[in-house]
Design a protein around this motif. Sequence first.
Motif, PDB file in Angstrom:
ATOM      1  N   ILE A 174       0.868  -1.178   0.000  1.00  0.00           N
ATOM      2  CA  ILE A 174       0.000   0.000   0.000  1.00  0.00           C
ATOM      3  C   ILE A 174       0.909   1.233   0.000  1.00  0.00           C
ATOM      4  N   PRO A 175       1.417   1.639  -1.166  1.00  0.00           N
ATOM      5  CA  PRO A 175       2.390   2.735  -1.234  1.00  0.00           C
ATOM      6  C   PRO A 175       1.919   4.026  -0.568  1.00  0.00           C
ATOM      7  N   GLN A 176       0.647   4.381  -0.685  1.00  0.00           N
ATOM      8  CA  GLN A 176       0.158   5.611  -0.050  1.00  0.00           C
ATOM      9  C   GLN A 176       0.272   5.515   1.471  1.00  0.00           C
ATOM     10  N   ALA A 177      -0.029   4.351   2.039  1.00  0.00           N
ATOM     11  CA  ALA A 177       0.108   4.164   3.489  1.00  0.00           C
ATOM     12  C   ALA A 177       1.579   4.262   3.887  1.00  0.00           C
ATOM     13  N   LEU A 178       2.460   3.660   3.099  1.00  0.00           N
ATOM     14  CA  LEU A 178       3.893   3.739   3.366  1.00  0.00           C
ATOM     15  C   LEU A 178       4.333   5.194   3.407  1.00  0.00           C
ATOM     16  N   TYR A 179       3.953   5.941   2.405  1.00  0.00           N
ATOM     17  CA  TYR A 179       4.365   7.351   2.334  1.00  0.00           C
ATOM     18  C   TYR A 179       3.872   8.133   3.553  1.00  0.00           C
ATOM     19  N   HIS A 180       2.596   8.022   3.858  1.00  0.00           N
ATOM     20  CA  HIS A 180       2.044   8.824   4.952  1.00  0.00           C
ATOM     21  C   HIS A 180       2.597   8.396   6.310  1.00  0.00           C
ATOM     22  N   ALA A 181       2.748   7.101   6.525  1.00  0.00           N
ATOM     23  CA  ALA A 181       3.255   6.625   7.812  1.00  0.00           C
ATOM     24  C   ALA A 181       4.692   7.070   8.044  1.00  0.00           C
ATOM     25  N   PHE A 182       5.540   6.905   7.044  1.00  0.00           N
ATOM     26  CA  PHE A 182       6.962   7.176   7.249  1.00  0.00           C
ATOM     27  C   PHE A 182       7.357   8.618   6.965  1.00  0.00           C
ATOM     28  N   SER A 183       6.567   9.342   6.193  1.00  0.00           N
ATOM     29  CA  SER A 183       6.871  10.760   6.014  1.00  0.00           C
ATOM     30  C   SER A 183       6.543  11.528   7.293  1.00  0.00           C
ATOM     31  N   THR A 184       5.596  11.034   8.065  1.00  0.00           N
ATOM     32  CA  THR A 184       5.293  11.651   9.360  1.00  0.00           C
ATOM     33  C   THR A 184       6.540  11.629  10.237  1.00  0.00           C
ATOM     34  N   PHE A 185       7.198  10.484  10.300  1.00  0.00           N
ATOM     35  CA  PHE A 185       8.413  10.385  11.101  1.00  0.00           C
ATOM     36  C   PHE A 185       9.485  11.339  10.577  1.00  0.00           C
ATOM     37  N   GLY A 186       9.617  11.404   9.272  1.00  0.00           N
ATOM     38  CA  GLY A 186      10.595  12.318   8.682  1.00  0.00           C
ATOM     39  C   GLY A 186      10.321  13.760   9.062  1.00  0.00           C
ATOM     40  N   ALA A 187       9.052  14.156   9.033  1.00  0.00           N
ATOM     41  CA  ALA A 187       8.688  15.525   9.406  1.00  0.00           C
ATOM     42  C   ALA A 187       8.947  15.785  10.895  1.00  0.00           C
ATOM     43  N   LEU A 188       8.671  14.787  11.726  1.00  0.00           N
ATOM     44  CA  LEU A 188       8.882  14.946  13.163  1.00  0.00           C
ATOM     45  C   LEU A 188      10.366  15.031  13.538  1.00  0.00           C
ATOM     46  N   MET A 189      11.232  14.464  12.705  1.00  0.00           N
ATOM     47  CA  MET A 189      12.667  14.481  12.978  1.00  0.00           C
ATOM     48  C   MET A 189      13.379  15.626  12.261  1.00  0.00           C
ATOM     49  N   SER A 190      12.649  16.527  11.674  1.00  0.00           N
ATOM     50  CA  SER A 190      13.232  17.619  10.897  1.00  0.00           C
ATOM     51  C   SER A 190      14.237  18.440  11.714  1.00  0.00           C
ATOM     52  N   PRO A 191      15.399  18.693  11.145  1.00  0.00           N
ATOM     53  CA  PRO A 191      16.375  19.542  11.841  1.00  0.00           C
ATOM     54  C   PRO A 191      15.915  20.998  11.922  1.00  0.00           C
ATOM     55  N   ASP A 192      14.853  21.362  11.207  1.00  0.00           N
ATOM     56  CA  ASP A 192      14.322  22.724  11.269  1.00  0.00           C
ATOM     57  C   ASP A 192      13.473  22.975  12.511  1.00  0.00           C
ATOM     58  N   LEU A 193      13.115  21.931  13.229  1.00  0.00           N
ATOM     59  CA  LEU A 193      12.329  22.087  14.448  1.00  0.00           C
ATOM     60  C   LEU A 193      13.228  22.565  15.586  1.00  0.00           C
ATOM     61  N   PRO A 194      12.647  23.165  16.637  1.00  0.00           N
ATOM     62  CA  PRO A 194      13.477  23.765  17.694  1.00  0.00           C
ATOM     63  C   PRO A 194      14.186  22.764  18.607  1.00  0.00           C
ATOM     64  N   LEU A 195      13.837  21.486  18.547  1.00  0.00           N
ATOM     65  CA  LEU A 195      14.510  20.509  19.398  1.00  0.00           C
ATOM     66  C   LEU A 195      15.838  20.088  18.786  1.00  0.00           C
ATOM     67  N   LYS A 196      16.760  19.701  19.641  1.00  0.00           N
ATOM     68  CA  LYS A 196      18.030  19.163  19.178  1.00  0.00           C
ATOM     69  C   LYS A 196      17.829  17.699  18.778  1.00  0.00           C
TER      70      LYS A 196
END
Length: 93
Positions: free
Chosen positions: A52-74
Amino acid sequence: MAWIRTIPMDDAGDELNDLMAKQRGLYPKEYAEPVHELDEGLPGIVASHTLIPQALYHAFSTFGALMSPDLPLKRRQHEMIATMVSLTNKCHY
């Protein structure tokens, strides 16, 4: 252990390849290559979503967005949050 059919990347169609590349593009550079390649070059949890490629994209892109170096956390704070969520949910990933 249950067995889940997966699509090897050599057999992936355009949609799966495009969405895989798109979601990986969101990850910090440290995550560019999988550490544990279990299924045709993909970690098992990612490979389990290949049907289910759409599920793969949405599930794992969420993690990518949460780990963004642009966020204020180290980076270490991101990792600690991810570790605690996994621990709380009794997830070994």
